[in-house]
Enzyme design. Structure first.
Site, PDB file in Angstrom:
ATOM      1  CB  ALA A 141       4.125   0.271  -0.689  1.00 25.39           C
ATOM      2  N   GLY A 162       0.694  -2.176  -3.514  1.00 25.85           N
ATOM      3  CA  GLY A 162       1.439  -1.427  -4.534  1.00 25.85           C
ATOM      4  C   GLY A 162       1.922  -2.326  -5.672  1.00 25.85           C
ATOM      5  CD  GLU A 211      -2.141   0.744  -5.393  1.00 26.17           C
ATOM      6  OE1 GLU A 211      -1.158   0.621  -4.631  1.00 26.17           O
ATOM      7  OE2 GLU A 211      -3.026   1.609  -5.234  1.00 26.17           O
ATOM      8  CD  GLU A 226      -3.202  -1.412  -0.644  1.00 25.56           C
ATOM      9  OE1 GLU A 226      -4.114  -2.253  -0.782  1.00 25.56           O
ATOM     10  OE2 GLU A 226      -2.398  -1.120  -1.544  1.00 25.56           O
TER      11      GLU A 226
HETATM   12  N1  DAK Z   1       6.852  -4.739   2.846  1.00 23.85           N
HETATM   13  C1  DAK Z   1       8.003  -5.068   3.493  1.00 23.85           C
HETATM   14  N2  DAK Z   1       8.429  -6.332   3.633  1.00 23.85           N
HETATM   15  C2  DAK Z   1       7.666  -7.301   3.135  1.00 23.85           C
HETATM   16  C3  DAK Z   1       6.456  -7.039   2.464  1.00 23.85           C
HETATM   17  C4  DAK Z   1       6.050  -5.681   2.315  1.00 23.85           C
HETATM   18  N3  DAK Z   1       4.946  -5.320   1.650  1.00 23.85           N
HETATM   19  N4  DAK Z   1       5.916  -8.225   2.094  1.00 23.85           N
HETATM   20  C5  DAK Z   1       6.756  -9.184   2.510  1.00 23.85           C
HETATM   21  N5  DAK Z   1       7.817  -8.636   3.143  1.00 23.85           N
HETATM   22  C6  DAK Z   1       8.958  -9.318   3.744  1.00 23.85           C
HETATM   23  C7  DAK Z   1       8.562 -10.004   5.046  1.00 23.85           C
HETATM   24  O1  DAK Z   1       8.556  -9.076   6.107  1.00 23.85           O
HETATM   25  C8  DAK Z   1       9.645 -11.053   5.163  1.00 23.85           C
HETATM   26  O2  DAK Z   1      10.818 -10.423   5.631  1.00 23.85           O
HETATM   27  P1  DAK Z   1      11.626 -11.005   6.933  1.00 23.85           P
HETATM   28  O3  DAK Z   1      10.631 -11.063   8.005  1.00 23.85           O
HETATM   29  O4  DAK Z   1      12.070 -12.374   6.461  1.00 23.85           O
HETATM   30  O5  DAK Z   1      12.744 -10.041   7.108  1.00 23.85           O
HETATM   31  C9  DAK Z   1       9.894 -11.462   3.720  1.00 23.85           C
HETATM   32  O6  DAK Z   1       9.393 -10.394   2.919  1.00 23.85           O
HETATM   33  C10 DAK Z   1       9.160 -12.744   3.328  1.00 23.85           C
HETATM   34  O7  DAK Z   1       7.804 -12.564   3.654  1.00 23.85           O
HETATM   35  P2  DAK Z   1       6.942 -13.633   4.513  1.00 23.85           P
HETATM   36  O8  DAK Z   1       7.840 -14.360   5.457  1.00 23.85           O
HETATM   37  O9  DAK Z   1       5.789 -12.905   5.061  1.00 23.85           O
HETATM   38  O10 DAK Z   1       6.507 -14.640   3.355  1.00 23.85           O
HETATM   39  P3  DAK Z   1       5.211 -15.558   3.327  1.00 23.85           P
HETATM   40  O11 DAK Z   1       5.377 -16.472   2.146  1.00 23.85           O
HETATM   41  O12 DAK Z   1       4.953 -16.173   4.657  1.00 23.85           O
HETATM   42  O13 DAK Z   1       3.977 -14.551   3.056  1.00 23.85           O
HETATM   43  C11 DAK Z   1       2.863 -12.700   1.920  1.00 23.85           C
HETATM   44  C12 DAK Z   1       3.890 -13.876   1.815  1.00 23.85           C
HETATM   45  C13 DAK Z   1       2.918 -11.924   0.619  1.00 23.85           C
HETATM   46  C14 DAK Z   1       1.438 -13.293   2.087  1.00 23.85           C
HETATM   47  C15 DAK Z   1       3.189 -11.822   3.156  1.00 23.85           C
HETATM   48  O14 DAK Z   1       4.576 -11.466   3.066  1.00 23.85           O
HETATM   49  C16 DAK Z   1       2.402 -10.556   3.207  1.00 23.85           C
HETATM   50  O15 DAK Z   1       1.239 -10.557   3.611  1.00 23.85           O
HETATM   51  N6  DAK Z   1       3.039  -9.411   2.868  1.00 23.85           N
HETATM   52  C17 DAK Z   1       2.405  -8.096   2.965  1.00 23.85           C
HETATM   53  C18 DAK Z   1       1.382  -7.902   1.881  1.00 23.85           C
HETATM   54  C19 DAK Z   1       0.721  -6.543   1.989  1.00 23.85           C
HETATM   55  O16 DAK Z   1       0.029  -6.236   2.981  1.00 23.85           O
HETATM   56  N7  DAK Z   1       0.915  -5.720   0.974  1.00 23.85           N
HETATM   57  C20 DAK Z   1       0.320  -4.386   0.936  1.00 23.85           C
HETATM   58  C21 DAK Z   1       1.329  -3.409   1.469  1.00 23.85           C
HETATM   59  S1  DAK Z   1       0.631  -1.804   1.659  1.00 23.85           S
HETATM   60  C22 DAK Z   1       0.803   5.264  -1.184  1.00 23.85           C
HETATM   61  C23 DAK Z   1       1.918   4.565  -1.404  1.00 23.85           C
HETATM   62  C24 DAK Z   1       1.904   3.192  -1.310  1.00 23.85           C
HETATM   63  C25 DAK Z   1       0.786   2.511  -0.987  1.00 23.85           C
HETATM   64  C26 DAK Z   1      -0.338   3.235  -0.755  1.00 23.85           C
HETATM   65  C27 DAK Z   1      -0.319   4.619  -0.834  1.00 23.85           C
HETATM   66  N8  DAK Z   1       0.748   6.720  -1.261  1.00 23.85           N
HETATM   67  C28 DAK Z   1       1.797   7.377  -1.934  1.00 23.85           C
HETATM   68  C29 DAK Z   1      -0.398   7.436  -0.985  1.00 23.85           C
HETATM   69  C30 DAK Z   1       0.800   1.081  -0.937  1.00 23.85           C
HETATM   70  C31 DAK Z   1       0.562   0.360   0.166  1.00 23.85           C
HETATM   71  C32 DAK Z   1       0.831  -1.071   0.169  1.00 23.85           C
HETATM   72  O17 DAK Z   1       1.216  -1.688  -0.808  1.00 23.85           O
END
Ligand code: DAK
Length: 257
Positions: A65, A108, A111, A131
């Site tokens: 997300a 997400g 998911e 998360e």
């Molecule tokens: N959100 C926003 N931007 C994201 C992102 C994300 N999840 N993942 C990557 N980006 C963006 C980065 O910020 C970067 O943008 P700029 O800084 O260039 O503007 C761009 O995408 C490229 O990413 P990286 O530079 O980080 O690329 P790398 O190859 O170095 O790394 C990576 C790739 C996938 C390992 C890294 O980007 C990463 O760790 N991303 C976050 C992964 C993560 O933590 N995902 C889980 C998110 S939490 C709910 C609703 C939703 C949810 C839960 C509950 N309810 C309704 C109850 C869900 C929660 C989640 O999914």
């Protein structure tokens, strides 16, 4: 139809949705979830479509997300808006839906793949529910669907430690149906989707409904549901056509009636 965050194509009975926010690794923001649902509404309604596919880019199916969109939200915001409730609708689609995952399927994104009926992945796929590293928990079905897919031990470990699972382990664990070289993922997925789309949509939808019952009711109830559904399909022309075609040694020509 034109969308801001996805691409939609229709060919040979298959609707292909490509997530298209490359600058954010296809992170799911509210516009994307809305676009995705509008596209799935359209495909579910379109009688020329028998199977739907969701894919992303080679680097990322979806990296979760959108953290930047979520970061400042407060409890009243997300509670009153029932934040991300639209995401639940993806799992309620009636036609078969396949996820073709290349690269990251995190949070997400993982998911979303789990909401599809089955997953094909590329050899570079990485699945994870990280998360916990953000101080939250999975919230679009991850703790439930991942556990049903791969069992308690691996689901607990992945959610508690944020470990990512690669393609080989994902196939061995039953998370994905097959792994393909990343260059072939979409082509192979579309081939399987076309095979599904050639069948009677009545039969494929009933199979989907029946298998999903296995996760919701007791074995006896599930068997009863399957038996009645089996009986009812004899009211269709497609059952007559399918069996007649076998007897006449020819391809069946299903009309979804
Ligand atoms: N959100 C926003 N931007 C994201 C992102 C994300 N999840 N993942 C990557 N980006 C963006 C980065 O910020 C970067 O943008 P700029 O800084 O260039 O503007 C761009 O995408 C490229 O990413 P990286 O530079 O980080 O690329 P790398 O190859 O170095 O790394 C990576 C790739 C996938 C390992 C890294 O980007 C990463 O760790 N991303 C976050 C992964 C993560 O933590 N995902 C889980 C998110 S939490 C709910 C609703 C939703 C949810 C839960 C509950 N309810 C309704 C109850 C869900 C929660 C989640 O999914």
């Amino acid at each position: 139809m034109q969308f801001e965050t996805i691409l939609l194509e229709k060919n040979n009975g298959v609707g292909l949705i490509t997530l298209n926010r490359p600058q954010a690794l296809n992170a799911l923001n509210s516009t994307l979830i809305q676009d995705l649902n509008l596209a799935l509404d359209d495909l579910d309604r379109d009688s020329s479509i028998g199977c739907m596919v969701i894919t992303g880019s080679e680097k990322a199916f979806a990296a979760g997300a959108d953290i930047k969109e979520m970061a400042e939200l407060s409890f009243p915001n997300i509670y009153l808006d029932d934040f991300f409730h639209l995401a639940d609708r993806i799992a309620q689609r009636r036609k078969p839906l396949i996820a073709a995952v290349s690269g990251y399927a995190l949070g997400g994104g993982c998911e979303l793949a789990l909401m599809c009926d089955f997953i094909y992945c590329a050899d570079n796929a990485k699945f994870g529910l990280p998360e916990v590293t953000l101080g939250v928990i999975p919230g679009i079905g991850g703790t439930q669907r991942l556990t049903l897919a791969i069992g308690k031990a691996k689901a607990m470990e992945m959610c508690l430690t944020a470990r990512q699972m690669g393609a080989v382990e994902a196939e061995q664990s039953g998370l994905v149906a097959q792994v393909f070289p990343k260059e072939e993922l979409v082509e192979k997925t579309l081939k399987a989707a076309e095979k599904i789309a050639e069948k009677s949509v009545v039969a494929t939808m009933m199979i989907k409904e029946s298998i999903n019952r296995a996760f919701e009711v007791s074995l006896q109830e599930g068997l009863r549901f399957e038996r009645r559904t089996f009986h009812s399909i004899f009211a269709t022309q497609d059952q007559k056509e399918g069996m007649q075609a076998f007897v006449e040694k020819r391809q069946a020509n299903f009309k979804n009636n």
